[in-house]
Enzyme design. Structure first.
Site, mmCIF file in Angstrom:
data_model
loop_
_atom_site.group_PDB
_atom_site.id
_atom_site.type_symbol
_atom_site.label_atom_id
_atom_site.label_comp_id
_atom_site.label_asym_id
_atom_site.label_seq_id
_atom_site.Cartn_x
_atom_site.Cartn_y
_atom_site.Cartn_z
ATOM 1 N N GLY A 67 -7.145 0.574 -6.138
ATOM 2 C CA GLY A 67 -7.801 -0.650 -6.749
ATOM 3 C C GLY A 67 -9.186 -1.062 -5.531
ATOM 4 O O GLY A 67 -10.278 -0.929 -6.485
ATOM 5 N N ASP A 68 -8.875 -1.044 -4.689
ATOM 6 C CA ASP A 68 -9.662 -1.479 -3.410
ATOM 7 C C ASP A 68 -10.917 -0.245 -3.741
ATOM 8 O O ASP A 68 -12.161 -0.608 -3.543
ATOM 9 C CB ASP A 68 -9.001 -1.185 -2.409
ATOM 10 C CG ASP A 68 -9.717 -1.419 -0.771
ATOM 11 O OD1 ASP A 68 -11.115 -2.761 -0.779
ATOM 12 O OD2 ASP A 68 -10.372 -0.484 0.192
ATOM 13 N N GLY A 69 -10.416 1.269 -3.880
ATOM 14 C CA GLY A 69 -11.359 2.254 -3.959
ATOM 15 C C GLY A 69 -12.272 1.916 -5.579
ATOM 16 O O GLY A 69 -12.859 2.237 -4.978
ATOM 17 N N ALA A 74 -3.684 -1.091 -5.639
ATOM 18 C CA ALA A 74 -3.686 -1.771 -4.204
ATOM 19 C C ALA A 74 -4.924 -1.250 -3.401
ATOM 20 O O ALA A 74 -5.979 -1.593 -3.704
ATOM 21 C CB ALA A 74 -3.218 -3.193 -2.901
#
Length: 143
Positions: free
Chosen positions: A31-33, A28
């Site tokens: 993934g956020d970035g 995550a």
């Protein structure tokens, strides 16, 4: 983009690892970035605008409630493996929560980010882009 990831790993001497062993929080995190970079790339690609306008538009797409809505709209399109990654992220124990989001939205968003991180780290950038585009089309959220 897949070639860029391969090049990055080569240049920094990053070892081959089994991404499936990574914690959902790590998936995550990346993934956020990468999801935010994808959104920013789309927005900047649409034309030159003031940075604060771009920031406001990007914030709309990367907030937890928007990510939760997006993942719910594409759940039936996920492969079994993708669905498992999403569920691992969604069910992960977290010690923080997003502002202006319910716990349910935050958990779905974390699962979405874990899936984005998994797809990125496994060199499946095209699949990631396809899912995001599909989710935006289904939620009426095309930038």
């Amino acid at each position: 983009m897949e070639e860029s990831i391969k090049y990055l790993k080569e240049q920094f001497g990053l070892p081959k690892v089994d991404i499936r062993t990574y914690s959902p929080q790590v998936l995550a995190y990346i993934g956020d970035g990468i999801y935010e970079l994808l959104i920013r790339t789309v927005l900047v690609g649409q034309g030159n605008r003031q940075a604060n306008v771009l920031h406001k538009k990007a914030s709309h797409y990367v907030k937890a409630s928007a990510q939760a809505e997006m993942i719910r709209s594409v759940l039936e399109e996920l492969t079994e493996e993708e669905h498992q990654i999403y569920k691992r992220g969604r069910n992960a124990k977290t010690f923080t929560m997003a502002k202006n989001a319910t716990m349910g939205e935050y958990r779905h968003a974390t699962g979405f980010e874990a899936l984005m991180g998994y797809l990125y780290l496994t060199g499946q950038m095209s699949r990631m882009v396809d899912l995001v585009k599909m989710g935006m089309e289904r939620t009426g959220g095309m930038p």
